[in-house]
Scaffold this motif. Structure first.
Motif, PDB file in Angstrom:
ATOM      1  N   ALA A   1      36.668  29.884  45.243  1.00 24.60           N
ATOM      2  CA  ALA A   1      36.147  29.263  44.016  1.00 24.60           C
ATOM      3  C   ALA A   1      34.973  30.046  43.457  1.00 24.60           C
ATOM      4  O   ALA A   1      34.854  30.225  42.238  1.00 24.60           O
ATOM      5  CB  ALA A   1      35.736  27.819  44.293  1.00 24.60           C
ATOM      6  N   LEU A   2      34.100  30.523  44.346  1.00 16.54           N
ATOM      7  CA  LEU A   2      32.929  31.268  43.885  1.00 16.54           C
ATOM      8  C   LEU A   2      33.332  32.594  43.239  1.00 16.54           C
ATOM      9  O   LEU A   2      32.746  33.011  42.236  1.00 16.54           O
ATOM     10  CB  LEU A   2      31.977  31.524  45.061  1.00 16.54           C
ATOM     11  CG  LEU A   2      31.257  30.294  45.603  1.00 16.54           C
ATOM     12  CD1 LEU A   2      30.498  30.645  46.884  1.00 16.54           C
ATOM     13  CD2 LEU A   2      30.291  29.730  44.559  1.00 16.54           C
ATOM     14  N   ILE A   3      34.321  33.252  43.815  1.00 20.41           N
ATOM     15  CA  ILE A   3      34.780  34.528  43.257  1.00 20.41           C
ATOM     16  C   ILE A   3      35.264  34.330  41.822  1.00 20.41           C
ATOM     17  O   ILE A   3      34.907  35.090  40.912  1.00 20.41           O
ATOM     18  CB  ILE A   3      35.878  35.134  44.145  1.00 20.41           C
ATOM     19  CG1 ILE A   3      35.274  35.600  45.478  1.00 20.41           C
ATOM     20  CG2 ILE A   3      36.573  36.293  43.432  1.00 20.41           C
ATOM     21  CD1 ILE A   3      36.307  35.902  46.553  1.00 20.41           C
ATOM     22  N   GLU A   4      36.062  33.296  41.596  1.00 20.50           N
ATOM     23  CA  GLU A   4      36.550  33.020  40.251  1.00 20.50           C
ATOM     24  C   GLU A   4      35.410  32.649  39.304  1.00 20.50           C
ATOM     25  O   GLU A   4      35.384  33.069  38.148  1.00 20.50           O
ATOM     26  CB  GLU A   4      37.590  31.901  40.295  1.00 20.50           C
ATOM     27  CG  GLU A   4      38.905  32.311  40.948  1.00 20.50           C
ATOM     28  CD  GLU A   4      39.511  33.550  40.303  1.00 20.50           C
ATOM     29  OE1 GLU A   4      39.622  33.565  39.056  1.00 20.50           O
ATOM     30  OE2 GLU A   4      39.857  34.498  41.039  1.00 20.50           O
ATOM     31  N   GLN A   5      34.469  31.871  39.805  1.00 17.71           N
ATOM     32  CA  GLN A   5      33.313  31.465  38.986  1.00 17.71           C
ATOM     33  C   GLN A   5      32.475  32.669  38.593  1.00 17.71           C
ATOM     34  O   GLN A   5      32.082  32.821  37.427  1.00 17.71           O
ATOM     35  CB  GLN A   5      32.479  30.467  39.782  1.00 17.71           C
ATOM     36  CG  GLN A   5      31.187  30.029  39.093  1.00 17.71           C
ATOM     37  CD  GLN A   5      30.348  29.138  40.001  1.00 17.71           C
ATOM     38  OE1 GLN A   5      30.860  28.499  40.913  1.00 17.71           O
ATOM     39  NE2 GLN A   5      29.047  29.112  39.759  1.00 17.71           N
ATOM     40  N   TRP A   6      32.204  33.540  39.550  1.00 15.66           N
ATOM     41  CA  TRP A   6      31.316  34.676  39.293  1.00 15.66           C
ATOM     42  C   TRP A   6      31.966  35.754  38.436  1.00 15.66           C
ATOM     43  O   TRP A   6      31.260  36.536  37.797  1.00 15.66           O
ATOM     44  CB  TRP A   6      30.849  35.267  40.619  1.00 15.66           C
ATOM     45  CG  TRP A   6      29.934  34.344  41.387  1.00 15.66           C
ATOM     46  CD1 TRP A   6      29.261  33.257  40.903  1.00 15.66           C
ATOM     47  CD2 TRP A   6      29.623  34.433  42.775  1.00 15.66           C
ATOM     48  NE1 TRP A   6      28.536  32.661  41.912  1.00 15.66           N
ATOM     49  CE2 TRP A   6      28.737  33.367  43.071  1.00 15.66           C
ATOM     50  CE3 TRP A   6      29.988  35.301  43.803  1.00 15.66           C
ATOM     51  CZ2 TRP A   6      28.210  33.148  44.346  1.00 15.66           C
ATOM     52  CZ3 TRP A   6      29.473  35.094  45.078  1.00 15.66           C
ATOM     53  CH2 TRP A   6      28.596  34.036  45.343  1.00 15.66           C
ATOM     54  N   LYS A   7      33.284  35.802  38.417  1.00 18.19           N
ATOM     55  CA  LYS A   7      33.958  36.790  37.572  1.00 18.19           C
ATOM     56  C   LYS A   7      33.613  36.607  36.096  1.00 18.19           C
ATOM     57  O   LYS A   7      33.659  37.559  35.315  1.00 18.19           O
ATOM     58  CB  LYS A   7      35.481  36.668  37.734  1.00 18.19           C
ATOM     59  CG  LYS A   7      36.054  37.302  38.990  1.00 18.19           C
ATOM     60  CD  LYS A   7      37.564  37.118  38.992  1.00 18.19           C
ATOM     61  CE  LYS A   7      38.214  37.674  40.232  1.00 18.19           C
ATOM     62  NZ  LYS A   7      39.688  37.451  40.232  1.00 18.19           N
TER      63      LYS A   7
ATOM     64  N   ARG B   1      32.503  40.541  50.199  1.00 25.38           N
ATOM     65  CA  ARG B   1      32.485  42.002  50.214  1.00 25.38           C
ATOM     66  C   ARG B   1      33.893  42.559  50.000  1.00 25.38           C
ATOM     67  O   ARG B   1      34.071  43.550  49.287  1.00 25.38           O
ATOM     68  CB  ARG B   1      31.895  42.491  51.537  1.00 25.38           C
ATOM     69  CG  ARG B   1      31.425  43.946  51.514  1.00 25.38           C
ATOM     70  CD  ARG B   1      30.652  44.314  52.765  1.00 25.38           C
ATOM     71  NE  ARG B   1      31.432  44.145  53.974  1.00 25.38           N
ATOM     72  CZ  ARG B   1      31.264  43.158  54.847  1.00 25.38           C
ATOM     73  NH1 ARG B   1      30.328  42.228  54.648  1.00 25.38           N
ATOM     74  NH2 ARG B   1      32.019  43.069  55.935  1.00 25.38           N
ATOM     75  N   ALA B   2      34.898  41.914  50.594  1.00 26.24           N
ATOM     76  CA  ALA B   2      36.281  42.350  50.401  1.00 26.24           C
ATOM     77  C   ALA B   2      36.705  42.185  48.951  1.00 26.24           C
ATOM     78  O   ALA B   2      37.382  43.055  48.381  1.00 26.24           O
ATOM     79  CB  ALA B   2      37.212  41.558  51.320  1.00 26.24           C
ATOM     80  N   ALA B   3      36.303  41.086  48.337  1.00 26.06           N
ATOM     81  CA  ALA B   3      36.621  40.872  46.925  1.00 26.06           C
ATOM     82  C   ALA B   3      35.951  41.923  46.050  1.00 26.06           C
ATOM     83  O   ALA B   3      36.547  42.434  45.095  1.00 26.06           O
ATOM     84  CB  ALA B   3      36.180  39.474  46.494  1.00 26.06           C
ATOM     85  N   ALA B   4      34.722  42.259  46.382  1.00 22.45           N
ATOM     86  CA  ALA B   4      33.991  43.267  45.616  1.00 22.45           C
ATOM     87  C   ALA B   4      34.685  44.623  45.679  1.00 22.45           C
ATOM     88  O   ALA B   4      34.817  45.316  44.662  1.00 22.45           O
ATOM     89  CB  ALA B   4      32.565  43.384  46.147  1.00 22.45           C
ATOM     90  N   LEU B   5      35.138  44.994  46.863  1.00 24.71           N
ATOM     91  CA  LEU B   5      35.824  46.275  47.017  1.00 24.71           C
ATOM     92  C   LEU B   5      37.117  46.301  46.214  1.00 24.71           C
ATOM     93  O   LEU B   5      37.494  47.334  45.643  1.00 24.71           O
ATOM     94  CB  LEU B   5      36.109  46.526  48.496  1.00 24.71           C
ATOM     95  CG  LEU B   5      34.896  46.947  49.335  1.00 24.71           C
ATOM     96  CD1 LEU B   5      35.187  46.793  50.827  1.00 24.71           C
ATOM     97  CD2 LEU B   5      34.510  48.383  49.018  1.00 24.71           C
TER      98      LEU B   5
END
Length: 218
Positions: free
Chosen positions: A17-23, A76-80
């Motif tokens: 959820a955070l990954i989608e929010q921060w995008k 970190r994996a999402a960032a990469l």
């Protein structure tokens, strides 16, 4: 495996959820109050608590060399995956000790602490400031943002004042350049009354040397 870093509670569990929010958060809008302080020429940037890499990618696009620190494996994996760049090095490390970074004895022109400092308790903040200072070159910049408002469920967070942070930085030979209050740019947080302190400091050459000398003869 990610090191166990106090202050990261709730981030791995809520990573999707955070990954989608921060995008949806744009670098220029998020950092509008401090953009005028970012070095224009190619510089060495340390982004501590880099999340999904939005800021690291923006710095790399500006021509900077970036070391991005993120202790949560899933972030970190999402960032990469989102921001693959030869100008960004990703490091699994965390505050307050930053053992991996300090062992390298490398220093930087700019250190970013975005939405990170308030995850540390008082003792950890006291320990962290000298460690961060040791990674910054003389006349380098440190930019800090502090969140104020309701604490999200499952997170470890403290209401850290700008005044305390300024005093900690001053003890390490920093001069304050900026201290302003802003509202959240996220609609949900704005509705909850979340505000931010945006702080910027310069590490003064003479002041830092004086601090070191006084400690040597204490």
């Amino acid at each position: 495996m990610s090191i166990n870093v106090s202050g990261t509670e709730g981030y791995a569990e809520n990573a999707p959820a955070l990954i989608e929010q921060w995008k949806s958060i744009a670098f220029a809008e998020h950092h509008a109050p401090v953009l005028h302080l970012i070095p224009a020429g190619p510089s060495d940037v340390l982004d501590i608590g880099a999340g999904i890499g939005t800021d690291a990618a923006a710095f790399a696009a500006m021509g900077h060399r970036v070391v991005a620190v993120e202790p949560v494996d899933r972030l970190r994996a999402a960032a990469l995956a989102l921001h693959s760049s030869p100008s960004i090095e990703w490091v699994d490390d965390g505050l307050p000790e930053l053992d991996v970074l300090r062992s390298r004895q490398r220093t930087f022109d700019l250190v970013m602490l975005t939405a990170v400092w308030m995850h540390l308790d008082e003792d950890q903040r006291q320990r962290a400031m000298p460690n961060v200072t040791s990674l910054l070159r003389d006349e380098g910049l440190m930019i800090v943002s502090l969140r104020h408002g309701p604490i999200p469920s499952g997170r470890r967070m403290f209401d850290v004042s700008a005044e305390e942070t300024i005093e900690l930085a001053k003890r390490q030979g920093f001069r304050r350049l900026l201290n302003i209050q802003t509202q959240s740019i996220q609609a949900a947080n704005l509705h909850l009354g979340v505000t931010w302190s945006r702080l910027a400091f310069i590490k003064e050459r003479q002041a830092h040397a004086t601090v070191g000398a006084s400690l040597a003869f204490a």
